[in-house]
Motif scaffolding. Structure first.
Motif, PDB file in Angstrom:
ATOM      1  N   LEU A   1       0.823  -1.211   0.000  1.00 42.27           N
ATOM      2  CA  LEU A   1       0.000   0.000   0.000  1.00 42.27           C
ATOM      3  C   LEU A   1       0.856   1.259   0.000  1.00 42.27           C
ATOM      4  O   LEU A   1       0.601   2.198  -0.764  1.00 42.27           O
ATOM      5  CB  LEU A   1      -0.924  -0.020   1.219  1.00 42.27           C
ATOM      6  CG  LEU A   1      -1.836   1.192   1.417  1.00 42.27           C
ATOM      7  CD1 LEU A   1      -2.742   1.378   0.208  1.00 42.27           C
ATOM      8  CD2 LEU A   1      -2.658   1.042   2.687  1.00 42.27           C
TER       9      LEU A   1
ATOM     10  N   SER B   1       1.063   3.800  -3.138  1.00 43.67           N
ATOM     11  CA  SER B   1       0.315   5.046  -2.925  1.00 43.67           C
ATOM     12  C   SER B   1       1.117   6.283  -3.263  1.00 43.67           C
ATOM     13  O   SER B   1       0.534   7.341  -3.542  1.00 43.67           O
ATOM     14  CB  SER B   1      -0.162   5.117  -1.470  1.00 43.67           C
ATOM     15  OG  SER B   1      -1.131   4.118  -1.203  1.00 43.67           O
TER      16      SER B   1
ATOM     17  N   PHE C   1       0.054   7.847  -6.401  1.00 37.93           N
ATOM     18  CA  PHE C   1      -1.105   8.734  -6.376  1.00 37.93           C
ATOM     19  C   PHE C   1      -0.673  10.165  -6.085  1.00 37.93           C
ATOM     20  O   PHE C   1      -1.195  11.125  -6.655  1.00 37.93           O
ATOM     21  CB  PHE C   1      -2.091   8.253  -5.308  1.00 37.93           C
ATOM     22  CG  PHE C   1      -3.534   8.527  -5.638  1.00 37.93           C
ATOM     23  CD1 PHE C   1      -3.904   9.047  -6.863  1.00 37.93           C
ATOM     24  CD2 PHE C   1      -4.529   8.266  -4.724  1.00 37.93           C
ATOM     25  CE1 PHE C   1      -5.231   9.297  -7.177  1.00 37.93           C
ATOM     26  CE2 PHE C   1      -5.860   8.499  -5.011  1.00 37.93           C
ATOM     27  CZ  PHE C   1      -6.199   9.024  -6.244  1.00 37.93           C
ATOM     28  N   THR C   2       0.311  10.318  -5.185  1.00 41.57           N
ATOM     29  CA  THR C   2       0.842  11.640  -4.877  1.00 41.57           C
ATOM     30  C   THR C   2       1.474  12.260  -6.117  1.00 41.57           C
ATOM     31  O   THR C   2       1.207  13.419  -6.463  1.00 41.57           O
ATOM     32  CB  THR C   2       1.893  11.545  -3.756  1.00 41.57           C
ATOM     33  OG1 THR C   2       1.323  10.918  -2.610  1.00 41.57           O
ATOM     34  CG2 THR C   2       2.407  12.918  -3.381  1.00 41.57           C
TER      35      THR C   2
ATOM     36  N   TYR D   1      -2.797   2.437 -10.721  1.00 43.82           N
ATOM     37  CA  TYR D   1      -2.505   2.329  -9.290  1.00 43.82           C
ATOM     38  C   TYR D   1      -3.681   1.750  -8.515  1.00 43.82           C
ATOM     39  O   TYR D   1      -3.513   0.876  -7.648  1.00 43.82           O
ATOM     40  CB  TYR D   1      -2.140   3.714  -8.743  1.00 43.82           C
ATOM     41  CG  TYR D   1      -2.476   3.911  -7.286  1.00 43.82           C
ATOM     42  CD1 TYR D   1      -1.716   3.319  -6.283  1.00 43.82           C
ATOM     43  CD2 TYR D   1      -3.573   4.684  -6.906  1.00 43.82           C
ATOM     44  CE1 TYR D   1      -2.034   3.487  -4.948  1.00 43.82           C
ATOM     45  CE2 TYR D   1      -3.902   4.855  -5.580  1.00 43.82           C
ATOM     46  CZ  TYR D   1      -3.127   4.259  -4.602  1.00 43.82           C
ATOM     47  OH  TYR D   1      -3.451   4.424  -3.284  1.00 43.82           O
TER      48      TYR D   1
ATOM     49  N   ARG E   1      -3.486  -1.800  -6.520  1.00 41.05           N
ATOM     50  CA  ARG E   1      -3.644  -1.787  -5.065  1.00 41.05           C
ATOM     51  C   ARG E   1      -4.837  -2.629  -4.614  1.00 41.05           C
ATOM     52  O   ARG E   1      -4.723  -3.464  -3.708  1.00 41.05           O
ATOM     53  CB  ARG E   1      -3.837  -0.347  -4.601  1.00 41.05           C
ATOM     54  CG  ARG E   1      -4.082  -0.167  -3.123  1.00 41.05           C
ATOM     55  CD  ARG E   1      -4.732   1.179  -2.863  1.00 41.05           C
ATOM     56  NE  ARG E   1      -6.096   1.234  -3.368  1.00 41.05           N
ATOM     57  CZ  ARG E   1      -6.792   2.354  -3.506  1.00 41.05           C
ATOM     58  NH1 ARG E   1      -6.246   3.511  -3.214  1.00 41.05           N
ATOM     59  NH2 ARG E   1      -8.039   2.329  -3.970  1.00 41.05           N
TER      60      ARG E   1
ATOM     61  N   SER F   1      -8.521   2.731   0.536  1.00 41.00           N
ATOM     62  CA  SER F   1      -8.787   3.913  -0.285  1.00 41.00           C
ATOM     63  C   SER F   1      -8.537   5.191   0.509  1.00 41.00           C
ATOM     64  O   SER F   1      -8.076   6.194  -0.032  1.00 41.00           O
ATOM     65  CB  SER F   1     -10.228   3.878  -0.799  1.00 41.00           C
ATOM     66  OG  SER F   1     -10.443   2.773  -1.650  1.00 41.00           O
TER      67      SER F   1
ATOM     68  N   GLY G   1      -4.854   5.838   0.503  1.00 34.39           N
ATOM     69  CA  GLY G   1      -4.473   6.389  -0.790  1.00 34.39           C
ATOM     70  C   GLY G   1      -4.872   7.844  -0.924  1.00 34.39           C
ATOM     71  O   GLY G   1      -4.126   8.664  -1.476  1.00 34.39           O
TER      72      GLY G   1
ATOM     73  N   PHE H   1      -2.441  10.097   0.800  1.00 32.01           N
ATOM     74  CA  PHE H   1      -1.260  10.332  -0.030  1.00 32.01           C
ATOM     75  C   PHE H   1      -1.566  11.369  -1.109  1.00 32.01           C
ATOM     76  O   PHE H   1      -0.705  12.186  -1.459  1.00 32.01           O
ATOM     77  CB  PHE H   1      -0.804   9.025  -0.670  1.00 32.01           C
ATOM     78  CG  PHE H   1       0.123   8.213   0.185  1.00 32.01           C
ATOM     79  CD1 PHE H   1       1.495   8.330   0.048  1.00 32.01           C
ATOM     80  CD2 PHE H   1      -0.367   7.337   1.141  1.00 32.01           C
ATOM     81  CE1 PHE H   1       2.369   7.591   0.844  1.00 32.01           C
ATOM     82  CE2 PHE H   1       0.482   6.588   1.948  1.00 32.01           C
ATOM     83  CZ  PHE H   1       1.854   6.715   1.800  1.00 32.01           C
ATOM     84  N   LYS H   2      -2.785  11.337  -1.627  1.00 28.61           N
ATOM     85  CA  LYS H   2      -3.176  12.334  -2.618  1.00 28.61           C
ATOM     86  C   LYS H   2      -3.153  13.729  -2.012  1.00 28.61           C
ATOM     87  O   LYS H   2      -2.652  14.689  -2.621  1.00 28.61           O
ATOM     88  CB  LYS H   2      -4.577  12.023  -3.146  1.00 28.61           C
ATOM     89  CG  LYS H   2      -5.008  12.925  -4.295  1.00 28.61           C
ATOM     90  CD  LYS H   2      -6.504  13.004  -4.429  1.00 28.61           C
ATOM     91  CE  LYS H   2      -7.071  13.966  -3.418  1.00 28.61           C
ATOM     92  NZ  LYS H   2      -8.487  14.297  -3.656  1.00 28.61           N
TER      93      LYS H   2
END
Length: 512
Positions: A43, A47, A50-51, A186, A190, A203, A206, A209-210
């Motif tokens: 994870l 993740s 996503f960033t 991604y 995941r 989620s 994630g 991280f976003k």
């Protein structure tokens, strides 16, 4: 398909006790630990992608900020706030090299070129959605991720050192193509490592991280008044993402495209890292009887029910993306620092995500999405109610903006999970990317919609969003829910069961 281990059992190695037999991958993942050491590592490694992807998507918003200017000594510029209304020699930029607009001379008669940064990104993103969705489903999640990350790093470096705006636009197009490849893949990569009951929490992680990507953008833009610092930060994030290539291919994809043995090998690795006992006699994974090839986009539109579900999700992605980016572009119209406003709006997403994670586990994906859209509708309606205690439209706009942003944020959170769980393994990335294509259209239209609505009147934007969301509520109500539903291999959620298939035993020498 309930997410509880099968009732059938088999004797253990001593013959004194019985052990559960697993025919579904998600049952094995639940047995070895929903949040084991292996899953946590996977994870975190994935993740970061996503960033990086969000930083890339928002490059245009930050790079195209208007720099400050000053009137040159001996001239009077107090009668206007637009330097383009002044003679060229009467004013100058405060930090010409710090902003892309002033560095490349995109002011006044070349201001039209600022929109090109968004326009050129769209074709690349659209091509990346279609191609990398196919690559992910046909050749594997890991192959698609590796190709996209390495290509994006190379292009990102070129973007950071671009010497002219024309070269920057070309590289921006290529970067859109590469970045969308690992961003959309991604979620699939995941989710296929976690059972249904764990995916809402996953989620949420994630999404956190976003949000870190939003703060990175605001922080870099504030600390470094140098436009190249933003694409450089993106390249650093992509380089960190390369650590995700140590994650093995998902057992879901291996079961459908290679063999039950290959899928079981990955499950044994997960069990070993988690410290969970797992014997070969316990795994009898079922392979679907169909021989459909993965990555065939026709699978998502082959019959009327699949087409309606796909179009439904496409519309949801379109309106949510339009509103999501529409609110961010609207921040420039609110008084105060753009970077501060951006960071505040990003921080407000955290409680929304926490609330939604709990909501998904209690009422399911469909009802949670309906509730989020109702929140948007209520806030849009509140916009039209006069406030007797203040005549400050800006204050009223901020209040309704925060409420609407809550609903849109939750919608995005749910759609990534809901769409991914509805599509089968054979076209999971292709289906998600097809819906994301319509999200790209929404993000492309957002600045134009915001500008048109501002010219039409202060209530117009919320009126448009209200109408779109009302239609969305009606369409969401007919979608099948995916709560406590195993990921399907080759059929949509809502279709008839995939059938018993054939149980495949693993060689008895394999024990974790």
């Amino acid at each position: 398909m309930a997410m509880t281990p099968k009732a059938s059992t088999t004797p253990d190695r001593t013959g004194s006790n019985t052990l559960p037999i697993f025919t579904e991958i998600e049952d094995v993942l639940t047995h070895v630990g929903r949040y084991g050491r292996a899953q946590i590592a996977i994870l975190i490694l994935l993740s970061v992608e996503f960033t990086a992807s969000l930083v890339n998507f928002l490059l245009g918003v930050f790079l195209l900020q208007s720099p400050t200017w000053s009137c040159r000594e001996g001239y009077n510029c107090s009668w206007t706030k637009d330097p383009c209304e002044l003679h060229e020699g009467h004013w100058s930029w405060d930090n010409k090299d710090g902003f892309m607009i002033s560095y490349f001379g995109l002011e006044c008669d070349r201001s039209y070129a600022t929109l090109a940064a968004s326009l050129f990104f769209i074709p690349g993103a659209v091509a990346g959605l279609m191609i990398f969705g196919f690559v992910s489903d046909r050749f594997g999640r890991r192959v698609a991720t590796a190709t996209a990350l390495i290509s994006s790093l190379i292009v990102g470096i070129g973007q950071a050192v671009a010497s002219n705006f024309e070269l920057f636009l070309v590289l921006r197009t290529l970067n859109g193509f590469c970045c969308i490849g690992f961003q959309a893949n991604y979620v699939t990569f995941r989710n296929e490592y976690f059972p249904s009951s764990a995916r809402p929490t996953v989620s949420f992680v994630g999404a956190c991280f976003k949000i870190s990507g939003l703060f990175i953008m605001s922080g870099i833009s504030y600390l470094f008044e140098w436009w190249r610092a933003i694409p450089i930060a993106y390249c650093i994030l992509v380089a960190i993402c390369l650590l995700g290539l140590f994650v093995p291919e998902t057992p879901q994809w291996l079961l459908v495209n290679r063999s039950p043995q290959a899928a079981a090998d990955v499950l044994f690795q997960v069990a070993k890292i988690n410290g969970s006992p797992l014997q070969a006699s316990q795994i009898r994974l079922k392979t679907p009887g169909s021989t459909k090839k993965s990555g065939n986009i026709l699978e998502i539109i082959k019959n009327r029910s699949h087409l309606l579900v796909t179009l439904n999700f496409c519309y949801q992605w379109f309106i949510v993306s339009l509103m999501f980016y529409g609110f961010y572009f609207g921040l420039e119209a609110i008084s105060g620092s753009f970077n501060a406003n951006f960071a505040i709006m990003a921080s407000l997403e955290v409680p929304f995500y926490i609330f939604n994670t709990i909501l998904l586990g209690v009422i399911g994906r469909r009802k949670a999405l309906l509730l989020a859209q109702i929140i948007i509708i209520v806030n849009c309606i509140l916009t039209f109610i006069p406030l007797k205690f203040t005549a400050d439209w800006n204050l009223k706009r901020v209040a309704t903006l925060v409420g609407s942003k809550a609903g849109v944020t939750i919608c995005f959170f749910i759609l990534y999970l809901f769409t991914n769980e509805t599509m089968p393994t054979t076209v999971r990335s292709t289906g998600l990317n097809t819906c994301s294509f319509f999200a790209r259209i929404g993000s492309f239209l957002a600045p134009f919609v915001v500008r048109a609505c501002e010219q039409a009147g202060p209530y117009t934007q919320n009126l448009v969003f209200l109408g779109l969301t009302v239609v969305g509520v009606a369409l969401v109500s007919i979608l099948p829910d995916t709560k406590n539903t195993a990921l399907r291999s080759k059929t949509f959620v809502g279709d008839r069961d995939e059938g018993e298939g054939q149980e495949n035993k693993v060689p008895s020498s394999r024990v974790s």
